[in-house]
Design a protein around this motif. Structure first.
Motif, PDB file in Angstrom:
ATOM      1  N   VAL A 108       0.859  -1.180   0.000  1.00 14.95           N
ATOM      2  CA  VAL A 108       0.000   0.000   0.000  1.00 14.95           C
ATOM      3  C   VAL A 108       0.900   1.237   0.000  1.00 14.95           C
ATOM      4  O   VAL A 108       1.502   1.575   1.028  1.00 14.95           O
ATOM      5  N   PRO A 109       1.034   1.926  -1.128  1.00 11.77           N
ATOM      6  CA  PRO A 109       1.925   3.082  -1.191  1.00 11.77           C
ATOM      7  C   PRO A 109       1.386   4.259  -0.390  1.00 11.77           C
ATOM      8  O   PRO A 109       0.207   4.310  -0.031  1.00 11.77           O
ATOM      9  N   GLU A 110       2.242   5.218  -0.146  1.00  9.11           N
ATOM     10  CA  GLU A 110       1.861   6.397   0.615  1.00  9.11           C
ATOM     11  C   GLU A 110       0.725   7.148  -0.078  1.00  9.11           C
ATOM     12  O   GLU A 110      -0.161   7.695   0.584  1.00  9.11           O
ATOM     13  N   ALA A 111       0.735   7.159  -1.403  1.00 10.05           N
ATOM     14  CA  ALA A 111      -0.338   7.840  -2.133  1.00 10.05           C
ATOM     15  C   ALA A 111      -1.696   7.232  -1.802  1.00 10.05           C
ATOM     16  O   ALA A 111      -2.692   7.947  -1.659  1.00 10.05           O
ATOM     17  N   GLY A 116      -6.923   7.504   0.838  1.00 10.13           N
ATOM     18  CA  GLY A 116      -7.872   6.910   1.767  1.00 10.13           C
ATOM     19  C   GLY A 116      -8.325   7.905   2.830  1.00 10.13           C
ATOM     20  O   GLY A 116      -9.509   7.975   3.173  1.00 10.13           O
ATOM     21  N   GLU A 117      -7.383   8.682   3.343  1.00  6.08           N
ATOM     22  CA  GLU A 117      -7.723   9.691   4.346  1.00  6.08           C
ATOM     23  C   GLU A 117      -8.649  10.755   3.774  1.00  6.08           C
ATOM     24  O   GLU A 117      -9.545  11.258   4.461  1.00  6.08           O
ATOM     25  N   ALA A 118      -8.457  11.086   2.496  1.00  7.58           N
ATOM     26  CA  ALA A 118      -9.235  12.169   1.889  1.00  7.58           C
ATOM     27  C   ALA A 118     -10.597  11.709   1.360  1.00  7.58           C
ATOM     28  O   ALA A 118     -11.586  12.449   1.471  1.00  7.58           O
ATOM     29  N   PHE A 119     -10.673  10.496   0.802  1.00  3.52           N
ATOM     30  CA  PHE A 119     -11.860  10.124   0.031  1.00  3.52           C
ATOM     31  C   PHE A 119     -12.549   8.831   0.470  1.00  3.52           C
ATOM     32  O   PHE A 119     -13.592   8.487  -0.090  1.00  3.52           O
ATOM     33  N   TYR A 225     -17.123  10.607  -9.584  1.00  3.01           N
ATOM     34  CA  TYR A 225     -17.453  11.734  -8.719  1.00  3.01           C
ATOM     35  C   TYR A 225     -16.189  12.390  -8.142  1.00  3.01           C
ATOM     36  O   TYR A 225     -16.139  13.598  -7.940  1.00  3.01           O
ATOM     37  N   ILE A 226     -15.175  11.573  -7.836  1.00  5.78           N
ATOM     38  CA  ILE A 226     -13.871  12.113  -7.428  1.00  5.78           C
ATOM     39  C   ILE A 226     -13.152  12.498  -8.709  1.00  5.78           C
ATOM     40  O   ILE A 226     -12.692  11.653  -9.469  1.00  5.78           O
ATOM     41  N   THR A 227     -13.043  13.794  -8.964  1.00  7.05           N
ATOM     42  CA  THR A 227     -12.620  14.282 -10.274  1.00  7.05           C
ATOM     43  C   THR A 227     -11.101  14.357 -10.400  1.00  7.05           C
ATOM     44  O   THR A 227     -10.358  14.303  -9.415  1.00  7.05           O
ATOM     45  N   GLN A 228     -10.645  14.512 -11.645  1.00  2.00           N
ATOM     46  CA  GLN A 228      -9.221  14.672 -11.897  1.00  2.00           C
ATOM     47  C   GLN A 228      -8.677  15.889 -11.161  1.00  2.00           C
ATOM     48  O   GLN A 228      -7.563  15.842 -10.606  1.00  2.00           O
ATOM     49  N   GLU A 229      -9.451  16.962 -11.112  1.00  2.00           N
ATOM     50  CA  GLU A 229      -8.997  18.169 -10.411  1.00  2.00           C
ATOM     51  C   GLU A 229      -8.801  17.910  -8.921  1.00  2.00           C
ATOM     52  O   GLU A 229      -7.839  18.402  -8.312  1.00  2.00           O
ATOM     53  N   MET A 230      -9.678  17.142  -8.318  1.00  2.00           N
ATOM     54  CA  MET A 230      -9.556  16.812  -6.898  1.00  2.00           C
ATOM     55  C   MET A 230      -8.325  15.951  -6.639  1.00  2.00           C
ATOM     56  O   MET A 230      -7.611  16.143  -5.641  1.00  2.00           O
ATOM     57  N   LEU A 231      -8.064  14.999  -7.542  1.00  2.00           N
ATOM     58  CA  LEU A 231      -6.902  14.121  -7.382  1.00  2.00           C
ATOM     59  C   LEU A 231      -5.599  14.878  -7.626  1.00  2.00           C
ATOM     60  O   LEU A 231      -4.603  14.669  -6.926  1.00  2.00           O
TER      61      LEU A 231
END
Length: 374
Positions: A108-111, A116-119, A225-231
């Motif tokens: 499980v990478p840091e990314a 996970g914490e955000a979404f 729903y989780i958009t490219q801009e959010m990522l």
């Protein structure tokens, strides 16, 4: 020339087996996060069905899923058979605790932790190198696994009662629009699976965003729903697979929904891009031609110009000022055209930024990438 309705009838007929299974349909939740004792008992039974190798359709915040035991190869085979889905199309493993990601992913990478914490819990699927315990029947033969932690309370409860790992694609016949209400799950799956859990309409209406974290650069394989801009904001920069807005390649899919026909209504769908006046003039002209030819024509329009359309069936998908409503309505509108035996459908196009990227991805797939640019 065979129309698309004839094609669908033939295709479903080829897949159809004797529908001898009795499908139990139970209603739970109905928008409530707290469950009655009777609902708890029904969810416990549903979990036991999955533990014993059966299949249960259930609501998530995105669309309804068709769930089986993610660690049981036979359950994966049953899912593919119930949907008429090619077995090289990966399934998503649904979990209900963050800690469980380490039991289905080799690393499980840091990314992934930051995401996970955000979404999570929420409508984001991460692709990671799979742990040995996850059968390749679940992953479509790949060495990676797609993992999601849904936020819907019914989904979370069912996953926990089933042992913690549910493999689930959308609960529809392969190729048809994904179901956003139990009505369409019943239409497609009654007699094919053990149980359908009805919790009314879902909230988002489009499947989860899929982000590939198994390669050097994080890459979106399916927008949602989780958009490219959010990522981008969280990770700095994410890549996007070219097939999202272009015709599918002939390569094996790396994620659910990348290769095979998806979301298609029975009627022939065409997307029309141009100014508002150009689009309405084009659609009205072709609707008139279709009527003279005996075709039943439908239009997917936005609230701002809806009254300008003249066709047999005109459906409002929402306002251009509210992309979330457009996303939530898309699959149900496509299903409603099927209900009304519409044979030719025209849709407005949408800007492919933000949530519009996911909306256009689904529309293009539903239309077989038929788009008229005026």
């Amino acid at each position: 020339m065979k129309n698309r309705i004839g094609f669908w009838q033939e295709e479903i007929g080829l897949q159809e087996e004797a529908l001898e299974m009795r499908t139990e349909i139970v209603r739970v939740g109905q928008g409530r996060e707290a469950f009655t004792p009777q609902e708890e008992e029904a969810l416990l039974r549903a979990g036991n069905i999955i533990k014993q190798g059966g299949l249960v359709a259930f609501p998530t915040e995105t669309v309804y899923g068709l769930g089986g035991d993610a660690m049981n190869p036979e359950s994966a085979r049953k899912i593919y058979a119930a949907k008429g889905r090619p077995s090289d199309n990966p399934l998503i493993v649904h979990i209900c605790r963050w800690a469980d990601i380490g039991l289905v992913a080799e690393r499980v990478p840091e990314a992934a932790r930051r995401l996970g914490e955000a979404f999570w819990p929420g409508p984001l699927t991460m692709i990671l190198p799979k742990a040995a315990r996850v059968p390749k029947e679940t992953t479509g033969g790949l060495d990676t696994v797609a993992v999601r932690f849904p936020s819907h309370p019914v989904a979370q409860k069912l996953i926990a009662y089933s042992g913690g790992y549910i493999a689930a694609p959308s609960a529809n016949l392969s190729g048809k629009p994904s179901p956003t209400s139990a009505k369409y799950v019943i239409e497609d799956m009654d007699g094919r699976i053990d149980m359908i859990i009805d919790d009314g309409e879902v909230g988002i209406g489009l499947e989860s965003t899929i982000l590939d974290l198994a390669s050097d650069m994080p890459r979106i394989l399916r927008p949602g729903y989780i958009t490219q801009e959010m990522l981008d904001k969280l990770l700095g920069k994410v890549d996007i697979d070219v097939t999202i807005v272009e015709p599918d390649s002939g390569q094996a899919p790396r994620a659910p929904g990348m290769k095979y026909r998806h979301y298609a209504p029975m009627g022939r769908l065409v997307i029309v891009e141009g100014t508002s006046g150009q689009v309405t003039e084009y659609i009205n002209g072709h609707a008139a031609e279709n009527q003279r030819a005996g075709e039943k024509t439908g239009v997917i329009g936005t609230a701002e110009v809806l009254e300008q359309y003249h066709a047999d069936v005109v459906k409002c998908i929402g306002s251009r000022k509210d992309e979330e409503t457009i996303a939530r309505n898309l699959f149900s509108v496509l299903r409603e055209f099927d209900d009304e035996n519409v044979t030719s459908i025209y849709s407005e196009s949408f800007p492919a930024q933000g949530l519009g990227q996911a909306i256009m991805n689904r529309l293009l797939k539903a239309a077989g990438h038929r788009i008229v640019k005026l």
